[in-house]
Structure formats: C-alpha cells, structure tokens
Design a protein around this motif. Structure first.
Motif, mmCIF file in Angstrom:
data_model
loop_
_atom_site.group_PDB
_atom_site.id
_atom_site.type_symbol
_atom_site.label_atom_id
_atom_site.label_comp_id
_atom_site.label_asym_id
_atom_site.label_seq_id
_atom_site.Cartn_x
_atom_site.Cartn_y
_atom_site.Cartn_z
ATOM 1 N N CYS A 12 41.036 46.254 43.301
ATOM 2 C CA CYS A 12 41.151 46.484 44.743
ATOM 3 C C CYS A 12 41.325 45.154 45.461
ATOM 4 O O CYS A 12 40.364 44.433 45.701
ATOM 5 C CB CYS A 12 39.899 47.201 45.241
ATOM 6 N N ASN A 63 36.745 49.625 44.011
ATOM 7 C CA ASN A 63 36.725 50.611 45.087
ATOM 8 C C ASN A 63 36.898 52.055 44.624
ATOM 9 O O ASN A 63 36.972 52.944 45.444
ATOM 10 C CB ASN A 63 37.790 50.289 46.134
ATOM 11 N N CYS A 87 37.642 38.942 46.964
ATOM 12 C CA CYS A 87 37.449 40.386 46.765
ATOM 13 C C CYS A 87 36.599 40.636 45.523
ATOM 14 O O CYS A 87 35.713 41.489 45.527
ATOM 15 C CB CYS A 87 38.792 41.108 46.660
ATOM 16 N N PRO A 94 38.787 44.280 51.594
ATOM 17 C CA PRO A 94 38.681 45.725 51.329
ATOM 18 C C PRO A 94 37.287 46.294 51.603
ATOM 19 O O PRO A 94 37.153 47.473 51.923
ATOM 20 C CB PRO A 94 39.043 45.847 49.845
#
Length: 180
Positions: A12, A63, A87, A94
């Motif tokens: 993600c 995710n 991330c 995200p």
C-alpha cells in the motif's frame, strides 16, 4: 562465496521507493554485482524463493489481507527484513484513511465520486482482499531495519543495500537522514 539473495515488493503505497531505488542509476549495476536480485516488481519473479533469501525489502504499508499475506511470507522467507519508506515504516499518507474508516473510504471511492454512474456499488467478491486499517509493516511482522523517507533518497537505499550485501549493519545517521 555466493552473493546474497535480495527480494523486494510493494504494497500500500505509490511505488515511489522502488522509483528511488531505480534512481541509483549506474550504482544499480554496483548493487547487482554485490547481490543476486530475485523477486521484485521489476523482475519476472514475483515471490521470494521458497528456500529463502538473505534480504527482503518491503515498500508500502499494509492495508488489506493480501498485503498481510505478502508481509508474512516475506518475513518467513527472508533472513533480514527491511521496511523501506514512510508508508512501510509509519503507515504514511495511506494511513490517513484510518481517520474515516474502511466503509467510508469504499463508499467515497466506488459510490460517491463525481465520475461514478448511478449504478455505482462497492465491489463485493470473496476473491477480493478484505480491507484492514492501514498499518506499518512492524505492526504485522518483525522488521530488522527501518528506512524512513518519502521516498528515501537513492543514496540511502544504495547505502543500505550495499552494507547488507557485504554483511554489515547499515548505520543511518547524519547525511543519510536528510530531507529534500
């Protein structure tokens, strides 16, 4: 002595960390001389060797259930696991989705967008990965090295990969942690 095997994948995120890896330019050839590059988004191999690899590099947060599976088989198949980029390290941009929740995000993406027709509906199929809150990789599996940055600079990625390839612990401090 055999070169250490290295695998990577993205989850993600935006793939910017792998783009930064490619920004090593001619130094990529130096890394290839040091390592046996196995599965990556830029090779035909898509999963780390079943027999295992020395270093696994994961970009992006987690995710959904498919990302969880990737994180688990990377951890299982990699002696050293590196979380690459904000991330992967923190959840990054995200993770902002966590403030509204999965249902509201799906509703906005598939039903309420300006480009969605009146038949808009949220996909629902048992073959699709199930959304989860966005998490950093270390929240799902143990991580050996965290390399922050959005994306990390090519110099930092080169340093980490070349140090690990030579059996050394990468030390990220000073100029290796600057922001552009």
């Amino acid at each position: 002595m055999a070169k250490p095997k290295v695998s990577s994948d993205w989850m993600c995120g935006c793939a910017g960390c792998h783009m930064s890896l490619l920004d090593m330019d001619e130094r990529l050839a130096q890394v290839i001389e040091l390592v046996d590059l196995r599965s990556t988004p830029i090779t035909d191999l898509k999963e780390p060797d079943e027999s295992g690899v020395d270093v696994g590099v994961l970009e992006g947060g987690i995710n959904n259930t498919a990302n969880e599976e990737v994180a688990h088989y990377f951890r299982k198949r990699c002696k050293i696991l590196v979380a690459l980029g904000d991330c992967a390290v923190f959840g990054g941009v995200p993770a902002m989705r966590n403030f509204v929740g999965e249902e509201a995000a799906l509703q906005r993406a598939y039903v309420e967008t300006e480009s969605t027709d009146s038949e808009g509906k949220i996909p629902d199929d048992p073959e699709l990965a199930r959304m989860t809150p966005v998490r950093a990789i270390h929240e799902v599996v143990p991580v050996d090295y965290h390399v922050p940055g959005c994306p990390p600079d090519a110099d930092v990625i080169f340093h980490v990969l070349s140090e690990l390839a030579q059996g050394r612990k990468p030390d990220l401090k000073g100029d290796l942690l600057h922001w552009h």
